[in-house]
Design a protein around this motif. Structure first.
Motif, PDB file in Angstrom:
ATOM      1  N   SER A  94       0.740  -1.195  -0.070  1.00 29.46           N
ATOM      2  CA  SER A  94      -0.078   0.032  -0.082  1.00 29.46           C
ATOM      3  C   SER A  94       0.754   1.295   0.061  1.00 29.46           C
ATOM      4  O   SER A  94       0.592   2.296  -0.642  1.00 29.46           O
ATOM      5  CB  SER A  94      -1.026   0.066   1.259  1.00 29.46           C
ATOM      6  OG  SER A  94      -1.877  -1.084   1.151  1.00 29.46           O
ATOM      7  N   TYR A 114       0.758   4.154  -2.838  1.00 27.34           N
ATOM      8  CA  TYR A 114       0.552   5.743  -2.502  1.00 27.34           C
ATOM      9  C   TYR A 114       1.612   6.398  -2.826  1.00 27.34           C
ATOM     10  O   TYR A 114       1.512   7.787  -3.310  1.00 27.34           O
ATOM     11  CB  TYR A 114       0.248   5.809  -0.699  1.00 27.34           C
ATOM     12  CG  TYR A 114      -1.234   5.623  -0.465  1.00 27.34           C
ATOM     13  CD1 TYR A 114      -2.160   6.561  -0.098  1.00 27.34           C
ATOM     14  CD2 TYR A 114      -1.691   4.089  -0.715  1.00 27.34           C
ATOM     15  CE1 TYR A 114      -3.342   6.288   0.532  1.00 27.34           C
ATOM     16  CE2 TYR A 114      -2.928   4.045  -0.217  1.00 27.34           C
ATOM     17  CZ  TYR A 114      -4.029   5.165   0.459  1.00 27.34           C
ATOM     18  OH  TYR A 114      -4.965   4.765   0.746  1.00 27.34           O
ATOM     19  N   ASP A 163      -6.068  -0.743  -4.394  1.00 25.59           N
ATOM     20  CA  ASP A 163      -5.318  -1.127  -3.136  1.00 25.59           C
ATOM     21  C   ASP A 163      -6.243  -2.198  -2.521  1.00 25.59           C
ATOM     22  O   ASP A 163      -7.399  -2.092  -2.067  1.00 25.59           O
ATOM     23  CB  ASP A 163      -5.323  -0.126  -1.980  1.00 25.59           C
ATOM     24  CG  ASP A 163      -4.424  -0.504  -0.785  1.00 25.59           C
ATOM     25  OD1 ASP A 163      -4.030  -1.468  -0.992  1.00 25.59           O
ATOM     26  OD2 ASP A 163      -4.436   0.247   0.029  1.00 25.59           O
ATOM     27  N   MET A 213       0.598  10.335  -3.399  1.00 22.04           N
ATOM     28  CA  MET A 213      -0.003  10.779  -2.213  1.00 22.04           C
ATOM     29  C   MET A 213       0.872  10.859  -1.155  1.00 22.04           C
ATOM     30  O   MET A 213       0.647  11.354   0.047  1.00 22.04           O
ATOM     31  CB  MET A 213      -1.310   9.952  -1.821  1.00 22.04           C
ATOM     32  CG  MET A 213      -2.438   9.925  -2.953  1.00 22.04           C
ATOM     33  SD  MET A 213      -3.454   8.660  -2.904  1.00 22.04           S
ATOM     34  CE  MET A 213      -4.630   8.734  -4.012  1.00 22.04           C
TER      35      MET A 213
END
Length: 230
Positions: free
Chosen positions: A48, A52, A169, A57
């Motif tokens: 994850s 990201y 995800d 992010m």
């Protein structure tokens, strides 16, 4: 399937706090366009986190995320937000729909932020929702639909702007087999248009069906496999 790369990394590293063991350590990748790439590995290996980072992010501690061969993760926040709005669709692990908005509004919001006219966004949203069998839920709130329906709604939201890159995800982690197959096929179909699709998953069967696999270890390293997906 195209081999051109839209998104990749160069010496990418990330730790959640200074002095901690890196979750991602000196990773360099090129993720092909026109393909589904799976991110696999044990819990805690950084699947994850890498997703990201690739979606801009999170900011890396070292190295760079590159888009079209150009540094992207070091861009100012506003520029990274514009890039995401224009080119990225993201499917979160638990759909992450706004419980205060209708299902239709949830599907449209990201497209409106990207500058799509409301009438266009609404028409495209209704078309996608019809494709995924949730058009009759448009006026409902997320709390009034099933988990499988919520994830289909999340797919509609991610695909609405026809993004160049879709990140997902664990998009099938909590779904029954039928819903999981619908979600997976939607991602495969989008990759077939020339987009890059990156899926973090624990599902070894789905990972084996991907065109490209990136395996992460708990030490922050990666290995890759390229094959024929389905």
């Amino acid at each position: 399937m195209s081999s051109a790369s839209v998104v990749g990394t160069r010496g990418l590293s990330f730790a959640y706090r200074a002095g901690a063991v890196p979750v991602i350590d000196d990773v360099s990748l090129d993720l092909p366009a026109g393909a589904v790439c799976s991110l696999t590995g044990p819990s805690g290996s950084g699947k994850s986190t890498l997703l990201y980072l690739l979606a801009l992010m999170l900011r890396p501690a070292g190295g760079e995320v590159v888009w079209d061969g150009r540094p992207a993760s070091s861009l100012p926040d506003a520029a990274r937000s514009r890039l995401r709005a224009a080119h990225v669709g993201f499917v979160f692990q638990d759909a992450l729909l706004d419980p205060s908005r209708t299902v239709l509004a949830n599907v449209c919001d990201a497209a409106l932020f990207a500058g799509m006219p409301r009438a266009t966004a609404t028409a495209r949203a209704r078309d996608l929702m019809g494709r995924f069998g949730v058009e009759h839920r448009g006026d409902h709130r997320p709390g009034e639909i099933s988990g499988g329906q919520a994830q289909r709604v999340a797919i509609c939201r991610a695909l609405l702007t026809d993004p160049r890159v879709v990140f997902a995800d664990e998009p099938t982690g909590n779904l029954d087999d039928t819903s999981a197959e619908i979600v997976w096929q939607a991602l495969v179909d989008h990759a077939a248009t020339g987009a890059t699709v990156v899926v973090a998953t624990h599902d070894k069967t789905l990972a084996a069906r991907a065109d490209h696999e990136v395996r992460l270890t708990v030490e922050g390293r990666v290995t890759t496999r390229t094959g024929v997906g389905s």
